[in-house]
Design an enzyme around this catalytic site. Structure first.
Site, PDB file in Angstrom:
ATOM      1  N   TYR A 158      51.473  49.700  34.375  1.00  0.00           N
ATOM      2  CA  TYR A 158      50.408  48.749  34.736  1.00  0.00           C
ATOM      3  C   TYR A 158      49.090  49.506  34.993  1.00  0.00           C
ATOM      4  O   TYR A 158      48.000  48.982  34.795  1.00  0.00           O
ATOM      5  CB  TYR A 158      50.827  47.894  35.943  1.00  0.00           C
ATOM      6  CG  TYR A 158      50.078  46.589  36.032  1.00  0.00           C
ATOM      7  CD1 TYR A 158      50.056  45.698  34.969  1.00  0.00           C
ATOM      8  CD2 TYR A 158      49.389  46.247  37.191  1.00  0.00           C
ATOM      9  CE1 TYR A 158      49.354  44.503  35.047  1.00  0.00           C
ATOM     10  CE2 TYR A 158      48.700  45.044  37.286  1.00  0.00           C
ATOM     11  CZ  TYR A 158      48.687  44.182  36.208  1.00  0.00           C
ATOM     12  OH  TYR A 158      47.989  42.985  36.299  1.00  0.00           O
ATOM     13  N   LYS A 165      43.680  44.923  39.978  1.00  0.00           N
ATOM     14  CA  LYS A 165      44.255  43.825  40.787  1.00  0.00           C
ATOM     15  C   LYS A 165      44.119  44.109  42.281  1.00  0.00           C
ATOM     16  O   LYS A 165      43.935  43.177  43.078  1.00  0.00           O
ATOM     17  CB  LYS A 165      45.718  43.583  40.415  1.00  0.00           C
ATOM     18  CG  LYS A 165      45.933  42.992  39.021  1.00  0.00           C
ATOM     19  CD  LYS A 165      45.217  41.669  38.790  1.00  0.00           C
ATOM     20  CE  LYS A 165      45.684  40.986  37.510  1.00  0.00           C
ATOM     21  NZ  LYS A 165      44.839  39.819  37.170  1.00  0.00           N
TER      22      LYS A 165
HETATM   23  P1  NAD Z   1      46.354  35.348  28.457  1.00  0.00           P
HETATM   24  O1  NAD Z   1      46.143  36.442  27.466  1.00  0.00           O
HETATM   25  O2  NAD Z   1      46.796  34.043  27.979  1.00  0.00           O
HETATM   26  O3  NAD Z   1      45.063  35.161  29.355  1.00  0.00           O
HETATM   27  C1  NAD Z   1      44.101  36.175  29.556  1.00  0.00           C
HETATM   28  C2  NAD Z   1      42.744  35.521  29.361  1.00  0.00           C
HETATM   29  O4  NAD Z   1      41.700  36.434  29.675  1.00  0.00           O
HETATM   30  C3  NAD Z   1      42.506  35.082  27.901  1.00  0.00           C
HETATM   31  O5  NAD Z   1      42.265  33.711  27.861  1.00  0.00           O
HETATM   32  C4  NAD Z   1      41.264  35.860  27.512  1.00  0.00           C
HETATM   33  O6  NAD Z   1      40.400  35.141  26.649  1.00  0.00           O
HETATM   34  C5  NAD Z   1      40.616  36.073  28.860  1.00  0.00           C
HETATM   35  N1  NAD Z   1      39.590  37.126  28.837  1.00  0.00           N
HETATM   36  C6  NAD Z   1      39.733  38.437  28.540  1.00  0.00           C
HETATM   37  N2  NAD Z   1      38.528  39.053  28.588  1.00  0.00           N
HETATM   38  C7  NAD Z   1      37.615  38.118  28.948  1.00  0.00           C
HETATM   39  C8  NAD Z   1      36.198  38.120  29.149  1.00  0.00           C
HETATM   40  N3  NAD Z   1      35.467  39.232  28.981  1.00  0.00           N
HETATM   41  N4  NAD Z   1      35.588  36.961  29.507  1.00  0.00           N
HETATM   42  C9  NAD Z   1      36.300  35.821  29.648  1.00  0.00           C
HETATM   43  N5  NAD Z   1      37.638  35.741  29.465  1.00  0.00           N
HETATM   44  C10 NAD Z   1      38.279  36.877  29.117  1.00  0.00           C
HETATM   45  O7  NAD Z   1      47.414  35.970  29.501  1.00  0.00           O
HETATM   46  P2  NAD Z   1      47.895  35.459  30.942  1.00  0.00           P
HETATM   47  O8  NAD Z   1      49.156  36.210  31.176  1.00  0.00           O
HETATM   48  O9  NAD Z   1      47.880  34.008  31.004  1.00  0.00           O
HETATM   49  O10 NAD Z   1      46.792  36.079  31.930  1.00  0.00           O
HETATM   50  C11 NAD Z   1      46.031  35.299  32.826  1.00  0.00           C
HETATM   51  C12 NAD Z   1      45.941  35.977  34.187  1.00  0.00           C
HETATM   52  O11 NAD Z   1      47.239  36.015  34.766  1.00  0.00           O
HETATM   53  C13 NAD Z   1      45.434  37.419  34.165  1.00  0.00           C
HETATM   54  O12 NAD Z   1      44.609  37.647  35.282  1.00  0.00           O
HETATM   55  C14 NAD Z   1      46.728  38.211  34.325  1.00  0.00           C
HETATM   56  O13 NAD Z   1      46.484  39.477  34.885  1.00  0.00           O
HETATM   57  C15 NAD Z   1      47.470  37.309  35.279  1.00  0.00           C
HETATM   58  N6  NAD Z   1      48.911  37.521  35.397  1.00  0.00           N
HETATM   59  C16 NAD Z   1      49.712  37.535  34.286  1.00  0.00           C
HETATM   60  C17 NAD Z   1      51.087  37.744  34.420  1.00  0.00           C
HETATM   61  C18 NAD Z   1      52.004  37.787  33.209  1.00  0.00           C
HETATM   62  O14 NAD Z   1      53.112  38.305  33.314  1.00  0.00           O
HETATM   63  N7  NAD Z   1      51.620  37.235  32.084  1.00  0.00           N
HETATM   64  C19 NAD Z   1      51.644  37.927  35.696  1.00  0.00           C
HETATM   65  C20 NAD Z   1      50.795  37.887  36.817  1.00  0.00           C
HETATM   66  C21 NAD Z   1      49.433  37.680  36.655  1.00  0.00           C
HETATM   67  C1  IMJ Z   2      50.623  44.744  31.643  1.00  0.00           C
HETATM   68  C2  IMJ Z   2      50.650  46.122  31.440  1.00  0.00           C
HETATM   69  C3  IMJ Z   2      51.729  46.912  31.818  1.00  0.00           C
HETATM   70  C4  IMJ Z   2      52.808  46.337  32.424  1.00  0.00           C
HETATM   71  C5  IMJ Z   2      52.804  44.955  32.607  1.00  0.00           C
HETATM   72  C6  IMJ Z   2      51.714  44.147  32.224  1.00  0.00           C
HETATM   73  N1  IMJ Z   2      53.729  44.102  33.156  1.00  0.00           N
HETATM   74  C7  IMJ Z   2      53.272  42.827  33.131  1.00  0.00           C
HETATM   75  C8  IMJ Z   2      52.008  42.799  32.539  1.00  0.00           C
HETATM   76  C9  IMJ Z   2      55.031  44.557  33.666  1.00  0.00           C
HETATM   77  C10 IMJ Z   2      53.994  41.648  33.668  1.00  0.00           C
HETATM   78  C11 IMJ Z   2      51.139  41.590  32.292  1.00  0.00           C
HETATM   79  N2  IMJ Z   2      50.110  41.444  33.337  1.00  0.00           N
HETATM   80  C12 IMJ Z   2      50.577  41.130  34.672  1.00  0.00           C
HETATM   81  C13 IMJ Z   2      48.742  41.613  33.124  1.00  0.00           C
HETATM   82  O1  IMJ Z   2      47.975  41.469  34.060  1.00  0.00           O
HETATM   83  C14 IMJ Z   2      48.222  41.985  31.806  1.00  0.00           C
HETATM   84  C15 IMJ Z   2      46.924  42.349  31.611  1.00  0.00           C
HETATM   85  C16 IMJ Z   2      46.403  42.859  30.363  1.00  0.00           C
HETATM   86  C17 IMJ Z   2      47.118  42.875  29.172  1.00  0.00           C
HETATM   87  C18 IMJ Z   2      46.534  43.390  28.013  1.00  0.00           C
HETATM   88  C19 IMJ Z   2      47.278  43.482  26.706  1.00  0.00           C
HETATM   89  C20 IMJ Z   2      46.359  43.549  25.501  1.00  0.00           C
HETATM   90  C21 IMJ Z   2      45.114  44.345  25.731  1.00  0.00           C
HETATM   91  N3  IMJ Z   2      44.593  44.431  26.998  1.00  0.00           N
HETATM   92  C22 IMJ Z   2      45.214  43.886  28.095  1.00  0.00           C
HETATM   93  N4  IMJ Z   2      44.534  43.878  29.266  1.00  0.00           N
HETATM   94  C23 IMJ Z   2      45.112  43.358  30.376  1.00  0.00           C
HETATM   95  O2  IMJ Z   2      44.536  44.869  24.772  1.00  0.00           O
END
Ligand code: NAD
Ligand code: IMJ
Length: 258
Positions: A158, A165
């Site tokens: 991460y 975060k």
């Molecule tokens: P996602 O890829 O669907 O959403 C990420 C969003 O960020 C996209 O809609 C993208 O357009 C937007 N984004 C990136 N750069 C941007 C910019 N410069 N301006 C405006 N928007 C921008 O993935 P997600 O998993 O739904 O992620 C949403 C949130 O949830 C993130 O903050 C992520 O860290 C958090 N999150 C995700 C997980 C997981 O496991 N997927 C777990 C906990 C928290």
């Molecule tokens: C992201 C990276 C490493 C480990 C991870 C994650 N685990 C989980 C996530 C275990 C659950 C997803 N997560 C919580 C995120 O916040 C992801 C953020 C993210 C993902 C990408 C992938 C594509 C890219 N840039 C990104 N930047 C942020 O080019």
């Protein structure tokens, strides 16, 4: 079901039908909120057409471009909202970005510009979106951001997003203090891992999802709609005394020690 009728909500972070923001938008809509939805514009308006089709069933009042790295776009977005709505009640911050190469490998290899990019998009953006929302939240408000346990504990790979975060979670507390006198509440939802665009690109994500399903008290993963329900609660007056908090929506994973 809780009632958000008469409330307006700005929802950021919908990229596709797996986005957590999509689960949130659906639950806010179901509870009766009016929606303004933003998307990250690209050169050929492909995101616009995709997001437009996806969100059509929620009949949003507004569909606006917003790259959080672009201050002029943020200003224009709030300008459009101010023209259409008398007030803003709910702000959903559901976005993050880091360079893919900085989400694996040695932590010490994080670059200065990669650090700045991740912190700018994923953490500073909450401050700038709150700054724009503040004058529109004339009847109080609820700001909700999405975070992950990797901002509080070390999660393999991460890396830079963990630092982003941690900053985001501290932003939640300082913003809660700053905006509290205007009855604007600021909270974070720490979601367990979910299969989305932002997690699909990650090496070993399948192992991580499997691990969480085995270890979490509920023995399963959280869904986008379940996160949406927590957001609907935090957006509603049912949570009127909760601010500055990080709520874990992770099937209990966070309490476990082994
Ligand atoms: P996602 O890829 O669907 O959403 C990420 C969003 O960020 C996209 O809609 C993208 O357009 C937007 N984004 C990136 N750069 C941007 C910019 N410069 N301006 C405006 N928007 C921008 O993935 P997600 O998993 O739904 O992620 C949403 C949130 O949830 C993130 O903050 C992520 O860290 C958090 N999150 C995700 C997980 C997981 O496991 N997927 C777990 C906990 C928290
Ligand atoms: C992201 C990276 C490493 C480990 C991870 C994650 N685990 C989980 C996530 C275990 C659950 C997803 N997560 C919580 C995120 O916040 C992801 C953020 C993210 C993902 C990408 C992938 C594509 C890219 N840039 C990104 N930047 C942020 O080019």
């Amino acid at each position: 079901m809780l009632d958000l009728s008469g409330k307006t909500a700005l929802v950021t972070g919908i990229a596709n039908n797996r986005s957590i923001a999509w689960g949130i938008a659906q639950q806010l809509h179901q509870a009766g909120a009016k929606l303004a939805i933003t998307y990250l514009p690209d050169d050929r308006d492909r995101t616009l057409s995709k997001v437009k089709d996806l969100v059509a069933p929620l009949s949003p009042d507004l569909l606006l471009p917003c790259d959080v790295q672009n201050d002029a776009q943020i200003d224009e977005m709030y300008g459009s909202i101010a023209k259409s709505w008398e007030k803003l009640d709910i702000l959903i911050h559901c976005l993050a970005f880091a360079k893919k190469e900085e989400l694996s490998g040695n932590f010490t290899d994080i670059s200065r510009d990669g650090f700045q990019l991740a912190l700018d998009v994923s953490a500073f953006s909450l401050i700038s979106l709150c700054k724009g929302a503040r004058p529109l939240m004339t009847a109080g408000g609820s700001v909700i951001t999405l975070t992950y346990i990797g901002g509080a504990r070390v999660v393999p790979n991460y890396n830079i997003m963990g630092i982003a975060k941690a900053a985001l979670e501290m932003n939640v507390r300082y913003l809660a203090q700053d905006l509290g006198s205007q009855n604007i509440r600021v909270n974070g939802i720490s979601a367990g891992p979910i299969r989305t665009l932002a997690s699909a690109a990650i090496g070993d994500i399948h192992k991580m999802l499997h691990h969480v399903q085995e270890v979490s008290p509920l023995k399963r993963l959280v869904s986008q709609v379940e996160v949406g329900n927590v957001a609907a609660f935090l957006a509603s007056d049912l949570s009127s005394a909760i601010t500055g908090q990080i709520l874990y929506a992770d099937c209990g994973y966070e309490i476990m020690g082994a």
